[in-house]
Write a protein that holds these residues in place. Structure first.
Motif, short mmCIF file in Angstrom:
data_model
loop_
_atom_site.label_atom_id
_atom_site.label_comp_id
_atom_site.label_asym_id
_atom_site.label_seq_id
_atom_site.Cartn_x
_atom_site.Cartn_y
_atom_site.Cartn_z
N SER A 77 -26.07 -4.17 7.77
CA SER A 77 -24.73 -4.09 7.18
C SER A 77 -24.82 -4.11 5.66
CB SER A 77 -23.90 -5.31 7.59
OG SER A 77 -23.48 -5.23 8.90
N PRO A 78 -23.80 -3.56 5.01
CA PRO A 78 -23.80 -3.60 3.54
C PRO A 78 -23.46 -4.99 3.03
CG PRO A 78 -21.74 -2.67 4.34
CD PRO A 78 -22.60 -2.89 5.56
N THR A 79 -24.35 -5.55 2.26
CA THR A 79 -24.02 -6.81 1.58
C THR A 79 -24.29 -6.62 0.09
OG1 THR A 79 -26.24 -7.69 2.05
CG2 THR A 79 -24.47 -8.34 3.55
N LEU A 106 -25.76 0.90 2.51
CA LEU A 106 -25.82 0.39 1.13
C LEU A 106 -24.42 0.00 0.65
CD1 LEU A 106 -27.39 -0.04 -1.56
CD2 LEU A 106 -26.80 2.33 -2.14
N SER A 107 -24.30 -1.20 0.10
CA SER A 107 -23.03 -1.64 -0.46
C SER A 107 -22.74 -0.90 -1.77
CB SER A 107 -23.09 -3.15 -0.74
OG SER A 107 -22.02 -3.55 -1.56
N THR A 108 -21.48 -0.63 -2.01
CA THR A 108 -21.07 -0.13 -3.32
C THR A 108 -21.47 -1.12 -4.42
OG1 THR A 108 -19.15 1.14 -2.57
CG2 THR A 108 -19.03 0.27 -4.77
N LEU A 156 -16.26 3.37 5.20
CA LEU A 156 -15.15 3.00 4.32
C LEU A 156 -14.63 1.63 4.74
CD1 LEU A 156 -13.11 3.88 2.07
CD2 LEU A 156 -11.62 4.55 3.96
N THR A 157 -14.72 0.68 3.83
CA THR A 157 -14.27 -0.68 4.14
C THR A 157 -12.76 -0.75 4.02
OG1 THR A 157 -16.36 -1.56 3.39
CG2 THR A 157 -14.53 -3.11 3.48
N VAL A 158 -12.10 -1.10 5.13
CA VAL A 158 -10.63 -1.07 5.16
C VAL A 158 -10.00 -2.46 5.23
CG1 VAL A 158 -10.47 1.28 6.08
CG2 VAL A 158 -10.67 -0.64 7.68
N LEU A 288 -20.45 -2.92 15.86
CA LEU A 288 -19.95 -4.28 15.60
C LEU A 288 -20.86 -4.98 14.61
CD1 LEU A 288 -18.68 -7.08 17.84
CD2 LEU A 288 -20.97 -7.38 16.90
N ASP A 289 -20.29 -5.78 13.73
CA ASP A 289 -21.10 -6.77 13.01
C ASP A 289 -20.34 -8.08 12.93
OD1 ASP A 289 -19.42 -6.85 10.69
OD2 ASP A 289 -20.73 -5.53 9.54
N GLY A 290 -21.08 -9.15 12.58
CA GLY A 290 -20.47 -10.48 12.47
C GLY A 290 -21.06 -11.45 13.47
N GLY A 291 -21.95 -12.31 12.98
CA GLY A 291 -22.48 -13.38 13.81
C GLY A 291 -23.62 -13.01 14.74
N VAL A 292 -24.13 -11.81 14.62
CA VAL A 292 -25.26 -11.41 15.49
C VAL A 292 -26.53 -12.08 14.97
CG1 VAL A 292 -26.73 -9.48 16.25
CG2 VAL A 292 -24.23 -9.17 16.05
N VAL A 311 -26.39 -6.28 11.12
CA VAL A 311 -26.49 -7.66 10.63
C VAL A 311 -26.44 -7.68 9.11
CG1 VAL A 311 -27.75 -8.60 12.61
CG2 VAL A 311 -29.06 -7.58 10.74
N GLY A 312 -25.70 -8.63 8.57
CA GLY A 312 -25.60 -8.78 7.12
C GLY A 312 -26.49 -9.91 6.63
N ARG A 313 -26.04 -11.14 6.91
CA ARG A 313 -26.77 -12.31 6.39
C ARG A 313 -28.21 -12.40 6.90
NH1 ARG A 313 -21.57 -13.98 7.39
NH2 ARG A 313 -20.35 -14.70 5.61
N PRO A 314 -28.47 -12.13 8.21
CA PRO A 314 -29.87 -12.26 8.65
C PRO A 314 -30.84 -11.45 7.79
CG PRO A 314 -28.44 -12.12 10.55
CD PRO A 314 -27.56 -11.87 9.34
#
Ligand code: FNR
Length: 366
Positions: A77-79, A106-108, A156-158, A288-292, A311-314
């Motif tokens: 995920s983009p972080t 890639l995050s903006t 696109l982050t909504v 889906l992302d969040g908590g995986v 996954v973002g944080r992992p």
């Protein structure tokens, strides 16, 4: 040091080594962080119904997303601002995704530019996370750079007309460390950065002032009109919005609550996935992302209708542990855990995962 064998081990390691400012920025959610806890807890409320006596001696973990083959159904995920976790930041992260044969978003708000990331991992399937800015020319120029650099889709982050309230960052008066820059804004006319990509204001929330809170579905039509790249809407949490997204011809939906960083009190993403996949699962690709944080989480999301998870944080914890190698280890652990889950639930491939193999815990108290 003891061997790190699961995502939590990497998280614990990162908590020990990251400076407070960066750790809190990465770790925290919005408000009382109820949704942050829910993203993880909710996975436990879904139970596996394993099948047995099916030949699982050979297993295939690959799938396709947007027509591109990936070796594992978990991407990154983009972080924002990954160089706070490791000096090579996004470039190390994308190389790990490339090595593992998966997607990197890639995050903006990255500390490495679109072009640097493309050069670091030319073979990786890369998507770009976009915000639509008040300044449509700035938005357009980012889209052109992304197309030129060979990215395959726009996410696109909504869910971010404005930034959520993150209390830890407010207490810390969070700032990007002065040796780092917002690499995608260098040379642009973005009013909150100077020509070197340094924030001119004191706080990261100044960046939020670029975002256009007037956005509505007409702007999605505008975005579609300026690019041929497939568009994934990141941050959909209801069947209602998913249906509109499918109606306007969106290619994919990333069910996400932004890692619980926007509005506290939403459902977990795994719970939202169920209604969304029932509503539009046959019309658009759903992710889906969040908590995986475990291979069984991946299995549960796929059973409930996701084509792939992110996954973002992992990945940030992996970066903090050891840059590219650290992220490879984290993805490798998730891959092994997912492979074991397939074998032990009687699945030889992702196609064998059926919806009735995962149930909400209430199923057992009927
Ligand atoms: C994010 N997320 C995010 N999303 C986005 O669209 N643009 C961004 O720049 C960021 N930045 C960001 C920074 C940090 C530190 C975090 C933790 C998250 C949200 C991200 O893409 C994703 O939705 C979540 O991280 C997924 O949850 P997990 O895997 O972190 O639990």
């Amino acid at each position: 040091m003891r061997e790190l064998v699961c995502v939590k081990d990497f998280e614990d390691y990162a908590y020990k080594v990251l400076p407070r400012n960066a750790l809190d920025y990465y770790r925290s959610g919005a408000g009382r962080e109820e949704t942050l806890k829910e993203n993880r807890r909710a996975f436990s409320r879904y139970k596996l119904r394993p099948r047995c006596l099916r030949d699982v001696s050979k297993r295939d973990l690959s799938t396709t997303v947007m027509g591109q083959k990936v070796s594992i159904p978990v991407g990154i995920s983009p972080t924002a601002m990954q160089r706070m976790a490791h000096p090579e930041g996004e470039c190390a992260n994308v190389r790990a995704a490339q090595a593992m044969g998966t997607v990197f978003i890639l995050s903006t708000i990255a500390t490495s530019s679109v072009e640097e990331v493309a050069e670091a991992a030319p073979q990786c399937t890369k998507w770009f996370q976009l915000y639509i800015y008040k300044d449509r020319e700035l938005t357009k120029s980012l889209v052109r750079r992304v197309e030129k650099a060979g990215f395959k889709a726009l996410a696109l982050t909504v869910d971010t007309p404005i930034f959520g309230l993150r209390l830890a960052d407010m207490r810390n008066k969070f700032q990007l460390p002065s040796h780092l820059k917002l690499a995608n804004f260098i040379g642009s006319k973005a009013s909150v950065t100077n020509e070197k990509g340094k924030l001119t204001g004191s706080a990261i929330n100044d960046l939020g002032s670029l975002f256009d809170a007037t956005l509505d579905w007409r702007d999605i039509a505008w975005l579609k009109s300026i690019t041929k790249l497939p568009i994934v809407l990141k941050g959909i949490l209801t069947a209602e919005d998913a249906i509109i997204a499918a109606d306007v011809g969106i290619a994919g939906i990333l069910v996400s609550n932004h890692g619980a960083r926007q509005v506290d009190g939403t459902s977990s993403t795994i719970e939202a996935l169920d209604e969304i996949s029932k509503a539009v699962g046959d019309r658009v690709e759903i992710y889906l992302d969040g908590g995986v944080t475990d291979g069984t989480d991946i299995f549960k999301a796929l059973a409930l209708g996701a084509k792939m998870v992110f996954v973002g944080r992992p990945a940030l914890w992996g970066l903090a542990y050891g840059g590219e190698e650290g992220v490879k280890k984290v993805l490798g652990i998730l891959k092994t855990e997912f492979d074991y889950t397939l074998a032990l639930t009687g699945c030889a491939s992702i196609g064998d995962i059926k919806r009735n193999m995962v149930v909400h815990e209430s199923y057992y108290s009927r």
